[in-house]
Each structure stands twice: as structure tokens, then as C-alpha cells.
Design a protein around this motif. Structure first.
Motif, PDB file in Angstrom:
ATOM      1  N   SER A 108      46.084  37.610 120.135  1.00 39.05           N
ATOM      2  CA  SER A 108      46.233  37.407 118.702  1.00 39.05           C
ATOM      3  C   SER A 108      47.030  36.143 118.438  1.00 39.05           C
ATOM      4  O   SER A 108      47.877  35.742 119.218  1.00 39.05           O
ATOM      5  N   GLY A 109      46.739  35.549 117.361  1.00 38.38           N
ATOM      6  CA  GLY A 109      47.450  34.341 116.984  1.00 38.38           C
ATOM      7  C   GLY A 109      46.717  33.091 117.398  1.00 38.38           C
ATOM      8  O   GLY A 109      46.220  32.362 116.580  1.00 38.38           O
ATOM      9  N   GLU A 110      46.579  32.897 118.678  1.00 39.28           N
ATOM     10  CA  GLU A 110      45.968  31.655 119.120  1.00 39.28           C
ATOM     11  C   GLU A 110      44.480  31.855 119.402  1.00 39.28           C
ATOM     12  O   GLU A 110      44.118  32.650 120.260  1.00 39.28           O
ATOM     13  N   PRO A 111      43.650  31.146 118.723  1.00 35.66           N
ATOM     14  CA  PRO A 111      42.226  31.275 119.010  1.00 35.66           C
ATOM     15  C   PRO A 111      41.885  30.553 120.296  1.00 35.66           C
ATOM     16  O   PRO A 111      42.657  29.754 120.797  1.00 35.66           O
ATOM     17  N   ASP A 112      40.715  30.868 120.772  1.00 36.59           N
ATOM     18  CA  ASP A 112      40.293  30.263 122.036  1.00 36.59           C
ATOM     19  C   ASP A 112      40.009  28.792 121.865  1.00 36.59           C
ATOM     20  O   ASP A 112      39.863  28.291 120.780  1.00 36.59           O
ATOM     21  N   ASP A 113      39.901  28.161 122.987  1.00 36.60           N
ATOM     22  CA  ASP A 113      39.357  26.803 122.962  1.00 36.60           C
ATOM     23  C   ASP A 113      37.920  26.919 122.521  1.00 36.60           C
ATOM     24  O   ASP A 113      37.365  28.002 122.463  1.00 36.60           O
ATOM     25  N   LEU A 114      37.316  25.791 122.301  1.00 37.11           N
ATOM     26  CA  LEU A 114      35.913  25.856 121.922  1.00 37.11           C
ATOM     27  C   LEU A 114      35.165  26.547 123.052  1.00 37.11           C
ATOM     28  O   LEU A 114      35.313  26.188 124.210  1.00 37.11           O
ATOM     29  N   PRO A 115      34.373  27.504 122.704  1.00 34.35           N
ATOM     30  CA  PRO A 115      33.713  28.282 123.752  1.00 34.35           C
ATOM     31  C   PRO A 115      32.581  27.499 124.390  1.00 34.35           C
ATOM     32  O   PRO A 115      32.077  26.545 123.832  1.00 34.35           O
ATOM     33  N   SER A 116      32.248  27.927 125.568  1.00 36.53           N
ATOM     34  CA  SER A 116      31.149  27.270 126.265  1.00 36.53           C
ATOM     35  C   SER A 116      29.846  27.659 125.604  1.00 36.53           C
ATOM     36  O   SER A 116      29.757  28.670 124.929  1.00 36.53           O
ATOM     37  N   GLN A 131      45.828  48.953 118.760  1.00 32.21           N
ATOM     38  CA  GLN A 131      45.831  47.586 119.292  1.00 32.21           C
ATOM     39  C   GLN A 131      46.733  46.657 118.496  1.00 32.21           C
ATOM     40  O   GLN A 131      46.675  45.447 118.668  1.00 32.21           O
ATOM     41  N   GLY A 132      47.520  47.254 117.608  1.00 37.06           N
ATOM     42  CA  GLY A 132      48.363  46.411 116.775  1.00 37.06           C
ATOM     43  C   GLY A 132      47.565  45.641 115.762  1.00 37.06           C
ATOM     44  O   GLY A 132      47.921  44.528 115.380  1.00 37.06           O
ATOM     45  N   LYS A 133      46.441  46.251 115.378  1.00 35.41           N
ATOM     46  CA  LYS A 133      45.574  45.581 114.418  1.00 35.41           C
ATOM     47  C   LYS A 133      45.251  46.551 113.293  1.00 35.41           C
ATOM     48  O   LYS A 133      45.300  47.774 113.492  1.00 35.41           O
ATOM     49  N   LEU A 192      48.130  36.444 110.311  1.00 38.08           N
ATOM     50  CA  LEU A 192      47.389  37.398 109.474  1.00 38.08           C
ATOM     51  C   LEU A 192      46.026  37.793 110.031  1.00 38.08           C
ATOM     52  O   LEU A 192      45.388  38.690 109.508  1.00 38.08           O
ATOM     53  N   ARG A 193      45.628  37.123 111.106  1.00 35.68           N
ATOM     54  CA  ARG A 193      44.292  37.358 111.613  1.00 35.68           C
ATOM     55  C   ARG A 193      44.041  38.837 111.896  1.00 35.68           C
ATOM     56  O   ARG A 193      43.027  39.393 111.505  1.00 35.68           O
ATOM     57  N   ALA A 194      44.995  39.431 112.579  1.00 38.05           N
ATOM     58  CA  ALA A 194      44.826  40.837 112.956  1.00 38.05           C
ATOM     59  C   ALA A 194      45.299  41.767 111.854  1.00 38.05           C
ATOM     60  O   ALA A 194      45.244  42.980 111.996  1.00 38.05           O
ATOM     61  N   LEU A 195      45.798  41.182 110.772  1.00 42.26           N
ATOM     62  CA  LEU A 195      46.431  42.013 109.741  1.00 42.26           C
ATOM     63  C   LEU A 195      45.540  42.182 108.512  1.00 42.26           C
ATOM     64  O   LEU A 195      46.010  42.610 107.472  1.00 42.26           O
ATOM     65  N   GLY A 196      44.303  41.823 108.636  1.00 39.73           N
ATOM     66  CA  GLY A 196      43.365  42.112 107.561  1.00 39.73           C
ATOM     67  C   GLY A 196      43.343  41.094 106.441  1.00 39.73           C
ATOM     68  O   GLY A 196      42.880  41.393 105.350  1.00 39.73           O
ATOM     69  N   VAL A 197      43.861  39.899 106.707  1.00 46.54           N
ATOM     70  CA  VAL A 197      43.768  38.856 105.689  1.00 46.54           C
ATOM     71  C   VAL A 197      42.977  37.697 106.288  1.00 46.54           C
ATOM     72  O   VAL A 197      43.305  37.201 107.358  1.00 46.54           O
ATOM     73  N   SER A 198      41.918  37.329 105.599  1.00 48.14           N
ATOM     74  CA  SER A 198      41.072  36.253 106.088  1.00 48.14           C
ATOM     75  C   SER A 198      41.235  35.048 105.170  1.00 48.14           C
ATOM     76  O   SER A 198      41.165  35.180 103.955  1.00 48.14           O
ATOM     77  N   VAL A 199      41.474  33.903 105.769  1.00 48.17           N
ATOM     78  CA  VAL A 199      41.705  32.696 104.974  1.00 48.17           C
ATOM     79  C   VAL A 199      40.536  31.737 105.168  1.00 48.17           C
ATOM     80  O   VAL A 199      40.110  31.480 106.293  1.00 48.17           O
ATOM     81  N   ILE A 200      40.004  31.264 104.067  1.00 44.41           N
ATOM     82  CA  ILE A 200      38.918  30.274 104.123  1.00 44.41           C
ATOM     83  C   ILE A 200      39.434  28.979 103.504  1.00 44.41           C
ATOM     84  O   ILE A 200      39.877  28.984 102.353  1.00 44.41           O
ATOM     85  N   LEU A 201      39.400  27.918 104.277  1.00 45.37           N
ATOM     86  CA  LEU A 201      39.853  26.622 103.761  1.00 45.37           C
ATOM     87  C   LEU A 201      38.651  25.692 103.693  1.00 45.37           C
ATOM     88  O   LEU A 201      37.872  25.607 104.645  1.00 45.37           O
ATOM     89  N   ALA A 202      38.521  25.032 102.577  1.00 43.61           N
ATOM     90  CA  ALA A 202      37.455  24.038 102.457  1.00 43.61           C
ATOM     91  C   ALA A 202      38.086  22.714 102.093  1.00 43.61           C
ATOM     92  O   ALA A 202      38.953  22.656 101.221  1.00 43.61           O
ATOM     93  N   THR A 203      37.703  21.674 102.812  1.00 42.39           N
ATOM     94  CA  THR A 203      38.319  20.376 102.557  1.00 42.39           C
ATOM     95  C   THR A 203      37.293  19.280 102.742  1.00 42.39           C
ATOM     96  O   THR A 203      36.304  19.452 103.439  1.00 42.39           O
TER      97      THR A 203
END
Ligand SMILES: [Zn+2]
Lengths: 730, 100
Positions: free
Chosen positions: A71-79, A480-482, A526-537
Motif C-alpha cells: 500500500s502507498g507506493e504503486p508499482d513501477d510501470l508494469p511489463s 488486510q487493513g483495507k 487513501l488508496r486502501a481507505l476507499g478514497v479515489s482521486v482523479i487529477l486532470a491537468t
């Protein structure tokens, strides 16, 4: 890292299994279970696409389970590689009915293609009929002449003799000429008899047919036309076909083996040197959705990635626009390439109906739902839970509508709270205002302050939710703490899903570094806490889009961008070189198209773009699902607090140190000033016009502010705006 | 009969005749020599009244000769070929030696 297991599931079982799949692996049957084609999704992103299930019934357990991501850190770009399902081993049986025939959508696409081609050709040639008739007539006359000439030449036995005689004539050798002519005449005698006999027979036959009436009316017409066509065919020049050339260069009808092989060789990838090295897998090049699929085994030692890197070169070799050529890694091994070539460029094809636009459709924050389609017109799905999104693209790339498609998923979950900030100020999301607990629209300081408040709210919400999850985990409700769907649905748990959308986020990040920091921290927690953030720029650079935010966002969706720098700013360094580009899309024309990373493989997605009526229907459905109520509460109007007034409150007789003031403020008004540090406070005060100076209080000299400055500042401000005393930091 | 139809008819007849003559020239390039009547030799009486045979000069003793049309055609062909063929100057026979 995440582990994926992709299973092959029979048609009849796909639906049953889709229900009991694990939390992170979904198997979504394409075309809702009536279809052979299927898209495997893991954690909301397409993992593998199985187009031709080679068995009619293969039922295995449907648990495509994956480890939870740290949780917290997303993966590197996946293969971009996918694991082959074990039951896709070699020696399989060929499908009884070709896959493209089994899919209703593919059938329709193929039929539509055929009909459109037929119509085009008919119209093309119908217009040119008079020209063709004239040409045919002319060429048929030539043909008659040629045939006559040939028959005569044969009957006169000129073959081989004529040239010699001409030579004799040219050298004025009359004797040779006569000798040659004698030989010829002897040979020709029999032939002439035969010819005259044949002509007589034909004439007699024709006369009989004509007089008996057997050859009359339409039969006569058809045979005359046939005869004319025959003579025209014999009479036309070899390089000039009678029918006009239909090819317009861009017209692509069929992908052939030679095309594929030559294109792959032309790439100059090390290891592919001869066309024969490229071998085609069963069943060869075939129709797949609205296009052709060629599955090939590259020569030993060459990986598909090498070809994927050169997509534009491949398109150039095939003489097709880039968005018509879609290479992907094959399912069986890394050296296998799936080359899909559409009937038309993707930017010119229509889009299937959005499954969320149907009647009585609702979604769940925790389950995947469609938000766009890929190049083959197959739905691409995602979940809101455990995901955060970053959308980047130049003006006209369709950012707002792409964000809308994602919000559409959250909107149709009646338990999901919506908070929308739109810093363009044109009211792009105005129709959603009634659904939102917080709706901010504008580019003025007031709107931006509300954005800053949203950032603070996110951080405090993360704190609160973290504590609630901890408590729930102790009770054994959150293993799972989620957040789980059960916890989220529990009234009063304070863990209901929230979807936060910040459009034109750069405005906010440029306005307040604090807000950027807060949002970055919030996204991580907040990823595992049920809050989803969408950023558009639209301006991705270091100051308007802090790299920390880019790094911690799980799904990055790069729509049309101008160049490599912007592209890599959104998708990560090196993305452009690996072939993940939003630069291939043109603004406006390819609006909504983009490259999305965040799952096992990057996918090209075109966001759903419902027409106004459909969208209005969806908004109305959302409102009725929510019973006309707004989920969640508006953010405490923290910016309503007057910083200068509060600083006066906590000041000593001559002023205050920043650190003491920050502590006091955070303690007295924790909602308004959470996690306030001395540096942040000094920064905020400087923005408000309060100077930072050395102040001596109770014998200690540190940085702080003077009370006299504060009073002066407040009086001048009150004089300037006598009515609006709650103007905030003005 | 107006002069115009007359002229047209004449032209047409001439064209037809030319076509037929061309066809004859093509298929039968040689014709009997009229001077020697196809024999290839002629008799000649000298001052003393004695007859003597000598080859026909017109057909060089062949008895036949190319039709005038055919000869005209060859003449035109040769003129054309001569005008359109470039005769290259004789090659320098010295072997080419590169500078290195
Ligand atoms: Zn003669």
C-alpha cells in the motif's frame, strides 16, 4: 510486485466465474458472456486478451488471485508481458467455428465492412459505366482486328516464313522470296480449307439459331455482350485495365502473410533477416473484431517487445496510419507477436455503446466497470477502489470527458460521495453539482482556497479513516487493513467510498504548494481507505505537476500530448522510448484517446463519450439511485477562518514566533490548520502580506511576526474591503 | 454532282487505291519486270543485223524487281534510320587505368 494468473474459461462459465472471482482479478466476458472474446482484468486493468478460446469448455477455478500491492507506493510501470494460461499449450484443437464468427460484434463489424466495401465499389463503377462502355467497344474492335489478324496469319502459314520473306525482299532477292512463298503456299492450302469450312459451319449455325428463334431477345443480347467483352479483353492493352483503379492508397482490405513478413523484416530488428523466419501460428491471419489479427512467432531470440518499440516503423512498412496498426505481445511466449490491424484507423471508427449507459445499470466502487474502449472496440474496465488517476493532455485532448467517464463509474454507485473541483471555471461538470457534496468551479482565489481546503480535508480524512480501519482491523473486520465493501456499506462507519476529481489541477498546484503536498500525501494513504482521486491537468511540468504526485498515482492516462517531454512527465521516464505515447493522437480529432498505464500492460483507451441525452439520463439515474440525497457532507469551510485574526488571537503582546503560533493554531482549530508547521505558517503569512522578522518573546529571539505589522495589515485590509471581512487572505 | 462530292469521291478512291497498292506491296513485294517481260534478258540487234542476248538492265537479269512502292518504303525507312540512329565514335582502345 503483482502476480497474475490468467485462466482460460469457457463461455458458459465466464459469467458464473466472474461473480466469485477474487477481489483483484476479474474475468470479464466480452459482449456479456455471449462471446468468445474475453478481456482478462487484474486490478482493473487489462492483463490479457483472449480472442479465440480454443476449447469449448474449459472450466477451472476462477480465482485469478494476486498479491496485494504494497500500500502507498504503486508499482513501477508494469511489463507488457502476460503469462500464458497453462491450458493454452500447444496441440490444441482448432475452434469449430472461427472466433470472429462467434462474436456478434465481430460478425457485425465484418458484415458492415463487406457491405461498405461493396457499396463503395458499386457506386464507384456505376458512375463510370459510360466510360467503361466506350472503352469496351473500342477495345472489342481492336480485339476483332487482332483475332482476324491471328487467324489469317495461321491460315496463310506465315509463322516463321513472313520474316524470312521480308528479309529476302529487303535484300532484293526475288529468287529466295519466291522459294519461301512457295513453301508457305503449300502449307497454307490445307489450313485455308479448314478455315473456310469452320466459317461456313459457324455461319450456318448462326443462321439456324437466328431463324429458329432460339437465339433471340435477351439470349442474343447476352451472347453479343459476352462476345464483345471477350474481344475487348483480347483487344485491351496489357497495362490498361478497362475498370478504373479503385485503390486510393489508404484503402486497406486485407492483411496478408507477405505484408506482415515483409513489414517485420523491414523493421531491421536484429535477428529478423528473412521473411521465412517469421512463422504464423494457427489459424493464420484471421478476422478478429473489426480488423485482422496475425499471430506470429518471431525468430528465436527476438522478443515481441523489440517490435512493439517500433510501432511507427511497422505502420510505415505496412503503409498504414499508426492508429490502424496495433502490435501486442502474444499470449504463449515472449517471442510471439499479435499484430492486429484494423479495417480503419482507430480514430475513424465509431464507439460501441457504453455498458453503463443502459437502463437500470448501477456500479460498485469496488467492482470494475467500463469507462472506455480499446482499439478493437472491446470495453476496458477499471475499479475505483485502490486506484488514483492522473489524466494529462493538451487542450482539446478530451481530458474533461475522459474524467467524466471515470466519474461516471463513481456516480452510479449510490454510496459513493463525489467531490469535484474544476479550475477551468467554465462549469464542465455543472450538471453533476447536485450529486456532489463539494463542487468548486472557478479560477479565482476563492475557488482555489476551497481547493486548498479540499487538500487539507483529504489529509484529515486519511488520518480519521486510518484510525477507523485500525479499529476495524482489531475487531477483525478489515483483514488486510483495507476498506472492504461490507465496511464501506456499514452506516456510520465513516468509510464510505469517495471519489475526488480535480480538473485543471495545475491551477491548484501552482496556487498553493501546500495543496500539492497535501494531495500527494493523501493519494499515498487513501488508496486502501476507499478514497479515489482523479487529477486532470494540461500542463505537465515540474511546478504544475509535482513529480511526487505523478509517482504515487496508480493509473496514468496520457491523452494527446505535444511531445516526448510531456508524455514522459505523465507516463514516466522512458515511456516514450518504449512506445507508450500519447503523441500519436491528434487533439480534437482523436479526443478521448490515450495510453493508460497502471496494470499489467499499458493499453490504448478511448474514453466513452456519451451524447448529451445519454449523459443526462445517467445523471438522472444516479440522482434517483441516491434517492435525491447528496452522499457525504460539504467540507468545513476552513478558508472562512481569517488567518490574520487567528494570528492576532495567538500573539503575545508584541508578536509571536512562527513555531509557537503554528502549534497554537493547530491545537485551537485542528480542522482549519491540520499539521501546520512553522515553515508552512510563515509561508501562508507571507502570502497574506505579513513579514517574517526576528522577534524577541520571553527572552528568546526567533523568526516570527510583529503584532504592530498585523494590526496595520488588518486595518488597511478592512478599509479596502469594508463589506467582505471574511475574504480570507486578501 | 457537286464539285465537293466529286472531290471527296476522288480522294476516297485515291485513298482506297493507295491502301490496296500498299497491301499488294506488302504481300507481294516483287513484280514481273515489264522491260524483259519476266525473262531477265533482252535481244539486241547490232549494226550487222545479228541478234544478241544480254541481261535486262532494269531487273539485273532476275526477271522480277521490287515494286516501286516497296522501294519507296525502304528508302523512307533507311532515311529515318539514318536520321535517328546515333553512331558512337570508335572506342578508345587504351585500357582504363584508375588513379590509385
Ligand atoms: Zn527485266
Amino acid at each position: 510486485m503483482t502476480e497474475y494468473q490468467s485462466n482460460t474459461i469457457g463461455l458458459d462459465h465466464a459469467n458464473d466465474i466472474a461473480d466469485d472471482t477474487g477481489e483483484f482479478g476479474e474475468v470479464i466476458p466480452f459482449d456479456r458472456g455471449t462471446d468468445a472474446e474475453r478481456v482478462d482484468m487484474v486490478d482493473g486493468t487489462v492483463v490479457a486478451v483472449v480472442d479465440d478460446l480454443d476449447r469449448t469448455v474449459v472450466a477451472t477455478d476462477g480465482n485469478a488471485d494476486g498479491d496485494e500491492e504494497a500500500s502507498g507506493e504503486p508499482d513501477d510501470l508494469p511489463s507488457s508481458m502476460t503469462w500464458a494460461a497453462p491450458d493454452r499449450a500447444s496441440g490444441e484443437r482448432a475452434p469449430v467455428i472461427p472466433p470472429w464468427l462467434r462474436s456478434g460484434q465481430a460478425r457485425k463489424a465484418a458484415a458492415r465492412q463487406a457491405v461498405s466495401t461493396a457499396r463503395y465499389y458499386t457506386a464507384f463503377h456505376a458512375v463510370r459505366t459510360p466510360l467503361y462502355a466506350t472503352k469496351t467497344l473500342g477495345y472489342s474492335l481492336v480485339g476483332v482486328g487482332r483475332v482476324t489478324g491471328k487467324v489469317t496469319r495461321w491460315a496463310r502459314a506465315e509463322e516463321g516464313n513472313y520474316e524470312l520473306r521480308q528479309q529476302a525482299a529487303a535484300s532484293n532477292d526475288a529468287y529466295t522470296w519466291q522459294a519461301l512463298n512457295k513453301v508457305r503456299a503449300r502449307e497454307a492450302r490445307g489450313r485455308l480449307w479448314a478455315l473456310s469450312l469452320a466459317v461456313c459451319t459457324l455461319l450456318i449455325l448462326a443462321t439456324i439459331l437466328l431463324t429458329t428463334g432460339l437465339l433471340a431477345g435477351p439470349v442474343l443480347g447476352v451472347s453479343l455482350v459476352g462476345l464483345m467483352l471477350l474481344f475487348a479483353h483480347l483487344g485491351r492493352p496489357a497495362d490498361k485495365p478497362i475498370l478504373g483503379r479503385v485503390a486510393t492508397g489508404r484503402k486497406f482490405t486485407k492483411l496478408t502473410g507477405d505484408l506482415v513478413r515483409n513489414a517485420l523484416v523491414a523493421l531491421a530488428v536484429r535477428g529478423i533477416t528473412a521473411p521465412e523466419q517469421v512463422e504464423f501460428c494457427h489459424p493464420g491471419i484471421h478476422r478478429d473484431g473489426p480488423g485482422w489479427l496475425a499471430r506470429v512467432n518471431l525468430p528465436e531470440g527476438v522478443t515481441a517487445v523489440k517490435v512493439l518499440e517500433k510501432r511507427d516503423a511497422l505502420a510505415a512498412a505496412l503503409r498504414l496510419p499508426v492508429d490502424q496498426v496495433w502490435p501486442a505481445a502474444g499470449p504463449d511466449h515472449p517471442g510471439q507477436l499479435d499484430l492486429w490491424v484494423g479495417y480503419h484507423p482507430a480514430s475513424k471508427t465509431g464507439q460501441p455503446l457504453w455498458s453503463l449507459a443502459g437502463d437500470a445499470v448501477s456500479t460498485s466502487f469496488f467492482e470494475s466497470a467500463e469507462f472506455g474502449t480499446d482499439e478493437r472496440g472491446r470495453p476496458v474496465e477499471t475499479t475505483m477502489f485502490q486506484r488514483s488517476y492522473l489524466l494529462g493532455g493538451q487542450p482539446g485532448s478530451g481530458k474533461s470527458y475522459a474524467a467524466r467517464a471515470l466519474v461516471g463509474i463513481a456516480m452510479l454507485d449510490p454510496t459513493c460521495e463525489l467531490k469535484i473541483c474544476e479550475f477551468k471555471g467554465t462549469g464542465d461538470f455543472l450538471d453533476l453539482e447536485d450529486l456532489c457534496s463539494t463542487y468548486v468551479c472557478g479560477v479565482d482565489d476563492e475557488a482555489l482556497d476551497q481547493g486548498v481546503a479540499l487538500g487539507r480535508w483529504l489529509v484529515t480524512e486519511a488520518e480519521k479513516r486510518g484510525r477507523r480501519i485500525l479499529a476495524a482491523r482489531k475487531r477483525g473486520e478489515a483483514p488486510q487493513g483495507k476498506v472492504t465493501p461490507e465496511l464501506a456499506a456499514k452506516p456510520g462507519s465513516g468509510l464510505h467510498p469517495v471519489c475526488v476529481l480535480i480538473d485543471e489541477a495545475h491551477e491548484l498546484f501552482l496556487y498553493s504548494a501546500d495543496a500539492a503536498g497535501n494531495i500527494e500525501r493523501a493519494i499515498k494513504r487513501l488508496r486502501a481507505l476507499g478514497v479515489s482521486v482523479i487529477l486532470a491537468t494540461q500542463i505537465p511540468d515540474k511546478s504544475s505537476l509535482p513529480p511526487g504526485i505523478t509517482r504515487c498515482v496508480t493509473n496514468r492516462w496520457c491523452l494527446s500530448v505535444a511531445g516526448q517531454v510531456e508524455n514522459d512527465m505523465i507516463l514516466g521516464t522512458g515511456a516514450y522510448k518504449r512506445g507508450l505515447t500519447g503523441t500519436v493522437y491528434r487533439p480534437v480529432f482523436d479526443a478521448g484517446w490515450g495510453c493508460m498505464t497502471g496494470g499489467a500492460a499499458p493499453v490504448a483507451v478511448r474514453s466513452q463519450f456519451p451524447d448529451e441525452e445519454t449523459w443526462a439520463g445517467m445523471v438522472a439515474r444516479s440522482a434517483s439511485l441516491r434517492g435525491g440525497k447528496v452522499v457525504g457532507a460539504p467540507i468545513e469551510t476552513a478558508p472562512a477562518r481569517d488567518l490574520l485574526a487567528d494570528l492576532t488571537e495567538v500573539a503575545a503582546s508584541n508578536g509571536q514566533h512562527w513555531d509557537t503560533a503554528a502549534e497554537a493554531l493547530a491545537e485551537t482549530w485542528p480542522e482549519a490548520y491540520p499539521h501546520l508547521t512553522a515553515a508552512a505558517l510563515s509561508d501562508m503569512a507571507r502570502t497574506a502580506g505579513l513579514a517574517s522578522v526576528n522577534v524577541k518573546i520571553t527572552g528568546e529571539v526567533r523568526r516570527g511576526y510583529r503584532r504592530t505589522d498585523l494590526v496595520k495589515l488588518r486595518t488597511t485590509r478592512d478599509e479596502a474591503t469594508p463589506v467582505e471581512t471574511e475574504g480570507g487572505e486578501d | 454532282m457537286t464539285p465537293l462530292t466529286l472531290a471527296t469521291a476522288t480522294v476516297l478512291v485515291a485513298l482506297a487505291a493507295a491502301g490496296i497498292y500498299a497491301a499488294i506491296c506488302s504481300t507481294l513485294p516483287f513484280t514481273r519486270c515489264r522491260r524483259c517481260e519476266g525473262t531477265g534478258y533482252r535481244t539486241r540487234t547490232n549494226a550487222f543485223g545479228r541478234t544478241k542476248l544480254r541481261p535486262c538492265r532494269r531487273c539485273s537479269g532476275a526477271g522480277t524487281h521490287l515494286r516501286a512502292g516497296r522501294r519507296l518504303y525502304y528508302l523512307a525507312r533507311d532515311i529515318h534510320a539514318e536520321a535517328t540512329t546515333t553512331v558512337l565514335p570508335a572506342r578508345d582502345s587504351k585500357p582504363h587505368k584508375p588513379g590509385w
